[in-house]
Structures are given as structure tokens and as C-alpha cells.
Design a protein around this motif. Sequence first.
Motif, PDB file in Angstrom:
ATOM      1  N   TYR A 109       0.932  -1.130  -0.023  1.00 19.32           N
ATOM      2  CA  TYR A 109      -0.030   0.022   0.083  1.00 19.32           C
ATOM      3  C   TYR A 109       0.762   0.983  -0.026  1.00 19.32           C
ATOM      4  O   TYR A 109       2.152   0.881   0.323  1.00 19.32           O
ATOM      5  CB  TYR A 109      -0.857   0.076   1.208  1.00 19.32           C
ATOM      6  CG  TYR A 109      -1.980  -0.903   1.278  1.00 19.32           C
ATOM      7  CD1 TYR A 109      -3.359  -0.480   1.067  1.00 19.32           C
ATOM      8  CD2 TYR A 109      -1.732  -2.323   1.398  1.00 19.32           C
ATOM      9  CE1 TYR A 109      -4.397  -1.491   1.135  1.00 19.32           C
ATOM     10  CE2 TYR A 109      -3.002  -3.334   1.374  1.00 19.32           C
ATOM     11  CZ  TYR A 109      -3.891  -2.900   1.155  1.00 19.32           C
ATOM     12  OH  TYR A 109      -5.039  -3.579   1.463  1.00 19.32           O
ATOM     13  N   ASP A 142       4.214  11.395  -9.226  1.00 16.83           N
ATOM     14  CA  ASP A 142       3.047  11.069  -8.355  1.00 16.83           C
ATOM     15  C   ASP A 142       3.101   9.794  -7.509  1.00 16.83           C
ATOM     16  O   ASP A 142       2.253   9.299  -6.862  1.00 16.83           O
ATOM     17  CB  ASP A 142       1.968  10.832  -9.516  1.00 16.83           C
ATOM     18  CG  ASP A 142       1.329  12.002  -9.770  1.00 16.83           C
ATOM     19  OD1 ASP A 142       0.559  12.095 -10.970  1.00 16.83           O
ATOM     20  OD2 ASP A 142       1.519  13.149  -9.371  1.00 16.83           O
ATOM     21  N   GLN A 180       0.628   5.834   0.869  1.00 16.21           N
ATOM     22  CA  GLN A 180      -0.130   6.656   1.697  1.00 16.21           C
ATOM     23  C   GLN A 180       0.432   7.991   1.324  1.00 16.21           C
ATOM     24  O   GLN A 180       1.812   8.352   1.637  1.00 16.21           O
ATOM     25  CB  GLN A 180      -0.521   6.483   2.952  1.00 16.21           C
ATOM     26  CG  GLN A 180      -1.257   7.507   3.407  1.00 16.21           C
ATOM     27  CD  GLN A 180      -1.948   6.982   5.004  1.00 16.21           C
ATOM     28  OE1 GLN A 180      -1.251   6.420   5.624  1.00 16.21           O
ATOM     29  NE2 GLN A 180      -2.999   7.438   5.390  1.00 16.21           N
ATOM     30  N   VAL A 181      -0.202   9.221   1.001  1.00 17.57           N
ATOM     31  CA  VAL A 181       0.279  10.562   0.816  1.00 17.57           C
ATOM     32  C   VAL A 181      -0.339  11.318   2.096  1.00 17.57           C
ATOM     33  O   VAL A 181      -1.504  11.085   2.534  1.00 17.57           O
ATOM     34  CB  VAL A 181       0.107  11.280  -0.439  1.00 17.57           C
ATOM     35  CG1 VAL A 181       0.314  12.712  -0.253  1.00 17.57           C
ATOM     36  CG2 VAL A 181       0.539  10.406  -1.551  1.00 17.57           C
ATOM     37  N   GLU A 227      -2.964  -1.783  -8.885  1.00 17.30           N
ATOM     38  CA  GLU A 227      -3.767  -0.382  -9.098  1.00 17.30           C
ATOM     39  C   GLU A 227      -3.536   0.015 -10.554  1.00 17.30           C
ATOM     40  O   GLU A 227      -2.407  -0.125 -11.206  1.00 17.30           O
ATOM     41  CB  GLU A 227      -3.503   0.659  -8.226  1.00 17.30           C
ATOM     42  CG  GLU A 227      -3.837   0.371  -6.913  1.00 17.30           C
ATOM     43  CD  GLU A 227      -5.444   0.109  -6.607  1.00 17.30           C
ATOM     44  OE1 GLU A 227      -6.100   0.985  -7.419  1.00 17.30           O
ATOM     45  OE2 GLU A 227      -5.963  -0.937  -6.122  1.00 17.30           O
ATOM     46  N   ALA A 263       5.307   8.772  -2.024  1.00 20.71           N
ATOM     47  CA  ALA A 263       4.336   8.486  -0.945  1.00 20.71           C
ATOM     48  C   ALA A 263       5.396   7.620   0.182  1.00 20.71           C
ATOM     49  O   ALA A 263       6.462   7.138  -0.151  1.00 20.71           O
ATOM     50  CB  ALA A 263       3.293   7.441  -1.440  1.00 20.71           C
ATOM     51  N   GLY A 317      -2.776  13.265   4.495  1.00 19.70           N
ATOM     52  CA  GLY A 317      -3.923  13.843   4.083  1.00 19.70           C
ATOM     53  C   GLY A 317      -4.780  12.995   3.130  1.00 19.70           C
ATOM     54  O   GLY A 317      -6.015  13.112   2.918  1.00 19.70           O
ATOM     55  N   ASN A 318      -4.182  11.971   2.705  1.00 23.50           N
ATOM     56  CA  ASN A 318      -5.234  10.970   1.746  1.00 23.50           C
ATOM     57  C   ASN A 318      -5.261   9.455   2.529  1.00 23.50           C
ATOM     58  O   ASN A 318      -4.614   9.077   3.312  1.00 23.50           O
ATOM     59  CB  ASN A 318      -4.343  10.780   0.301  1.00 23.50           C
ATOM     60  CG  ASN A 318      -4.237  11.865  -0.448  1.00 23.50           C
ATOM     61  OD1 ASN A 318      -4.847  12.990  -0.067  1.00 23.50           O
ATOM     62  ND2 ASN A 318      -3.388  11.790  -1.458  1.00 23.50           N
ATOM     63  N   GLU A 319      -5.956   8.729   1.878  1.00 19.68           N
ATOM     64  CA  GLU A 319      -6.331   7.370   2.644  1.00 19.68           C
ATOM     65  C   GLU A 319      -5.345   6.688   1.973  1.00 19.68           C
ATOM     66  O   GLU A 319      -4.603   6.571   0.957  1.00 19.68           O
ATOM     67  CB  GLU A 319      -7.621   6.748   2.010  1.00 19.68           C
ATOM     68  CG  GLU A 319      -8.865   7.540   2.601  1.00 19.68           C
ATOM     69  CD  GLU A 319     -10.100   7.232   2.285  1.00 19.68           C
ATOM     70  OE1 GLU A 319     -11.207   7.396   2.712  1.00 19.68           O
ATOM     71  OE2 GLU A 319     -10.072   5.994   1.141  1.00 19.68           O
ATOM     72  N   ARG A 320      -4.804   5.477   2.752  1.00 23.75           N
ATOM     73  CA  ARG A 320      -4.112   4.837   2.197  1.00 23.75           C
ATOM     74  C   ARG A 320      -4.461   3.679   1.152  1.00 23.75           C
ATOM     75  O   ARG A 320      -5.660   3.158   1.374  1.00 23.75           O
ATOM     76  CB  ARG A 320      -3.604   3.711   3.534  1.00 23.75           C
ATOM     77  CG  ARG A 320      -2.398   2.711   3.358  1.00 23.75           C
ATOM     78  CD  ARG A 320      -2.188   1.943   4.594  1.00 23.75           C
ATOM     79  NE  ARG A 320      -1.445   2.858   5.508  1.00 23.75           N
ATOM     80  CZ  ARG A 320      -0.823   2.671   6.539  1.00 23.75           C
ATOM     81  NH1 ARG A 320      -0.826   1.364   6.837  1.00 23.75           N
ATOM     82  NH2 ARG A 320      -0.496   3.750   7.386  1.00 23.75           N
ATOM     83  N   GLU A 321      -3.895   3.422   0.057  1.00 27.55           N
ATOM     84  CA  GLU A 321      -4.473   2.839  -0.965  1.00 27.55           C
ATOM     85  C   GLU A 321      -3.476   1.731  -1.539  1.00 27.55           C
ATOM     86  O   GLU A 321      -2.245   1.604  -1.294  1.00 27.55           O
ATOM     87  CB  GLU A 321      -4.263   3.854  -2.330  1.00 27.55           C
ATOM     88  CG  GLU A 321      -5.216   5.035  -2.023  1.00 27.55           C
ATOM     89  CD  GLU A 321      -5.126   5.934  -3.152  1.00 27.55           C
ATOM     90  OE1 GLU A 321      -6.484   6.802  -3.183  1.00 27.55           O
ATOM     91  OE2 GLU A 321      -4.396   5.786  -4.088  1.00 27.55           O
TER      92      GLU A 321
END
Length: 119
Positions: free
Chosen positions: A37, A88, A39-40, A60, A91, A42-46
Motif C-alpha cells: 500500500y 505521483d 499513503q500520501v 492499481e 508516498a 492527508g489521503n487514504e492509504r491505497e
Amino acid sequence: QVQLVESGGGLVRPGGSLRLSCAASASIHSIYTMAWYRQVPGNERELVAKFPLIGGVSYEDSVKGRFTISRDNAKNSVYLQMNNLQPDDTAVYYCYMYGRSTAGFKHYWGQGTQVTVSS
């Protein structure tokens, strides 16, 4: 008690490559799922990539064709080869495993490793 240990993060230029590694404690067995996973702040862990014990890998959309996940069951380890890295992709990357210990099945997370893509 540290159960997942990550390594391999760092600073890389756009277009460069990194290889992340994650090793689980020997006390963890029957690891059905290994995954990465990111994560940035402020963002959700993706979810980035997943490699179940049974079945094929999945990625992804944003990393397809660039990242490759692999696992070494004998070493209780999972890897993420990241090629053609882009800004991009910056993270904190977290190793994830779902496996069994003496206490039963549970989710395990690594401590996170920073990947920064910048010129």
C-alpha cells in the motif's frame, strides 16, 4: 515486537527505479496475502499491488506496466520492483500481510518506507 520490516525506499529521479523489500517474522505462518500500500499525507492509504497465495497478482491502474510484485514464501518476504517512477508515486509505502501466528490470523503492517521521486 517488530513483525514486518521494510527496506528499499529512498530518493530517485523521474524514470528511475527502486526495489522495496519486506520480511515477516518467522513466527508468522500461512500468509495468504502479501501486498503493498502507499499513503500520501492527508489521503487514504491505497492498495498498490497484491499477491495472494492462491491466484494471480493485481495492480492499481496507475502502476500497471511499471511495478512488479513478487513473493518468496520460504523467506516470508514480499518485494515491489518499481520502474519508471514518477513524481505521483511519491508516498510512504507500507508492506501488508494477512497471516497466522500462535494468536490466530490477523493483519500485519510494516513500519513504512518513504519513496520520493523528484528531480
